[in-house]
Design a protein around this motif. Structure first.
Motif, PDB file in Angstrom:
ATOM      1  N   GLU A 409       7.817   4.054  -2.129  1.00 29.03           N
ATOM      2  CA  GLU A 409       6.795   3.394  -2.949  1.00 29.03           C
ATOM      3  C   GLU A 409       6.657   1.923  -2.564  1.00 29.03           C
ATOM      4  N   GLU A 412       4.526   1.749   0.507  1.00 27.37           N
ATOM      5  CA  GLU A 412       3.120   1.987   0.200  1.00 27.37           C
ATOM      6  C   GLU A 412       2.483   0.759  -0.461  1.00 27.37           C
ATOM      7  N   LEU A 413       3.252   0.058  -1.301  1.00 21.69           N
ATOM      8  CA  LEU A 413       2.732  -1.171  -1.909  1.00 21.69           C
ATOM      9  C   LEU A 413       2.525  -2.230  -0.839  1.00 21.69           C
ATOM     10  N   GLU A 425      -6.080  -0.365  -6.313  1.00 21.87           N
ATOM     11  CA  GLU A 425      -5.137   0.439  -5.525  1.00 21.87           C
ATOM     12  C   GLU A 425      -3.785  -0.249  -5.454  1.00 21.87           C
ATOM     13  N   GLU A 429      -0.182   1.213  -6.796  1.00 21.37           N
ATOM     14  CA  GLU A 429       1.049   1.316  -6.000  1.00 21.37           C
ATOM     15  C   GLU A 429       2.199   0.566  -6.668  1.00 21.37           C
ATOM     16  N   ASP A 432       3.537   2.771  -9.343  1.00 22.31           N
ATOM     17  CA  ASP A 432       4.386   3.834  -8.793  1.00 22.31           C
ATOM     18  C   ASP A 432       5.785   3.305  -8.494  1.00 22.31           C
TER      19      ASP A 432
END
Length: 498
Positions: A409, A412-413, A425, A429, A432
């Protein structure tokens, strides 16, 4: 047929108060039993030639009063059943048979089933002497309590209160401890011994804290607390709180309180809850006492609003809570066992499910995530959602998998930020990542809310350290460089470890 059984009262102690009818009953009886020989009227019976047997030996044979009274009841019923139909057995008790006589209450319940003809003849109660010798009128408001079973919830200072069955120093001590939950230690109380008995009566006034230091307690002793309607005592009662809140919301009350609604007070309820939590974190009992009062006020106000609408009142709230606590603790109030906290929690959850079934709600039809309040703080809500999901097997196998998910995660961030993804978005992230971190807290047995609270507190303490050190130099954080503040931050960390 069984013998006739008659219960008579020997009065409060003065033999002159025995009625002629009771004396005649005692003289004509086939057999006379007395609960105890420790009563002044028994001397008169001896002089009248009345033979009797006492149950004093049972007080030595059994370890509790209920066992003694049960044994007396069984013995009297047995004697009556075995007796001739023409015979009459008399059981004589101190005072009045229907005042503080457990065995008599038991006889009233059982004699009809046993086919025994039971008659009860009154006698002067110790209450009659108390009204005269202590000088109060019971119509002003009066209650009689038992020293061996007194509790804080029974105390009502606005009533004249008599506490009977003060047999010894131990029961006086039990009464004192209970009374001190409401009355101050210096509060004057009255102790009466053998009221109305010539040559034996003693009335002693003493501060409450000395109650179990006095001498002379026995079968004819009692404690008296005069009615007190002063604000000082009433302010320690729940009834007074309910009254005050009602006044505040009344047309003659406070304009601000009258205007409030459930919605307008919503934020107050949340704020007061967090202020209580702050006192817990700071281990500050005095401050906690105050903040718990503020939180209780919010509950009282919301309940009062519904009372005004006629839907429910705070006593309905209390009743519902009491019912729930008893029902969900079968290992305390029922026949189930719970050897540890985990077993107790399982009982609690099981009874919650049973409550739903009784209300026609099928637990199996609910979502596994049901029961998590909608408006919980997000971190706390994430934790509860994950716990519920884990109970049905939707969970990671180990902490290693959780940490790997946190790394995923985080990547992805970072990618969303590096590529300039839309803010929505990036926020998704970040959410998450926080959700995954919450899972880690659960795996290591830590409440994430508490963990973050501690970190917040640690941050505040370290930043205050930076501010104090900079102030010593005559500057503020705005006048300082990041490098200087970072150095002071490390100093603060070092001091924590020292």
């Amino acid at each position: 047929m069984s013998a006739k059984l008659t219960v008579v009262g020997l009065g409060s102690g003065n033999p002159d108060r025995l009625t002629l009818g009771i004396v005649n009953k005692l003289r004509a009886a086939s057999k006379v039993y007395v609960r105890t020989k420790e009563h002044p009227a028994l001397k008169a019976l001896v002089e009248l030639g009345v033979e009797f047997q006492s149950f004093d030996g049972l007080y030595e044979a059994y370890s509790s009063f209920p066992e003694v009274y049960e044994a007396i009841t069984v013995k009297l019923i047995e004697e009556a059943r075995l007796g001739d139909a023409a015979a009459e057995i008399v059981y004589a008790v101190p005072g009045h048979p229907m005042v503080a006589e457990s065995a008599v209450s038991k006889l009233r319940l059982r004699c009809a089933d046993e086919g025994i003809d039971l008659t009860i003849l009154g006698g002067e109660s110790f209450l009659d002497e108390a009204f005269v010798r202590l000088g109060f009128d019971p119509i002003e408001g009066f209650q009689l309590l038992d020293a061996s079973g007194i509790s804080r919830s029974q105390l009502r200072p606005e009533l004249h209160t008599l506490i009977g069955q003060v047999y010894d120093t131990f029961t006086a001590s039990e009464a004192k401890l209970c009374l001190m939950e409401l009355y101050p230690p210096e509060y004057e109380v009255v102790v009466g011994h053998a009221l109305g008995v010539e040559g034996e009566e003693r009335i002693v006034r003493a501060p409450l804290y000395e109650l179990d230091r006095l001498e002379g307690y026995g079968n004819l002793s009692l404690i008296y607390i005069p009615a007190d309607r002063s604000e000082g005592l009433r302010n320690r009662t729940f009834a007074r709180l309910h009254e005050i809140v009602g006044i505040l919301r009344s047309p003659e009350g406070c304009p601000w309180d009258r205007e409030q609604t459930h919605d307008s007070l919503r934020k107050n309820l949340i704020e007061e809850t967090y202020e209580v939590l702050e006192t817990i974190d700071e281990d500050d009992p005095e401050h906690m006492k105050e903040e718990l009062g503020d939180l209780l006020l919010q509950i009282m106000l919301h309940s009062q609003m519904e009372e005004e609408l006629g839907t429910f009142n705070v006593f309905d709230v209390i009743e519902g809570l009491n019912d729930k606590l008893v029902f969900r603790h079968p290992h305390v109030f029922g026949d189930k066992d719970a050897q540890d906290a985990e077993a107790a929690l399982q009982n609690w959850e099981g009874m919650k499910a049973e409550e739903k079934r009784r209300k026609g709600i099928k637990p199996e039809a609910d979502s596994a995530l049901s029961g998590v309040p909608r408006d919980l703080p997000a971190l706390m809500k994430a934790y509860k959602l994950q716990k519920k999901a884990s109970k049905v097997g939707f969970d990671w196998d180990n902490i290693g998998d959780v940490l790997a998910k946190i790394g995923e995660e985080l990547d992805e961030l970072r990618e969303a930020i590096d590529t300039g993804a839309p803010s929505e978005e990036q926020m998704s992230e970040l959410g998450d990542l926080l959700f995954a971190a919450t899972n880690a807290a659960r795996f290591i047995g830590t409440d994430p809310e508490e963990a973050l609270t501690r970190t917040n507190r640690k941050f505040v303490e370290r930043f205050h350290y930076i501010e104090r050190r900079l102030k010593d130099k005559g500057i503020t954080p705005k006048d300082s460089s990041l490098e200087e503040m970072e150095a002071l931050w490390q100093e603060a960390k070092a001091e924590e470890r020292a």
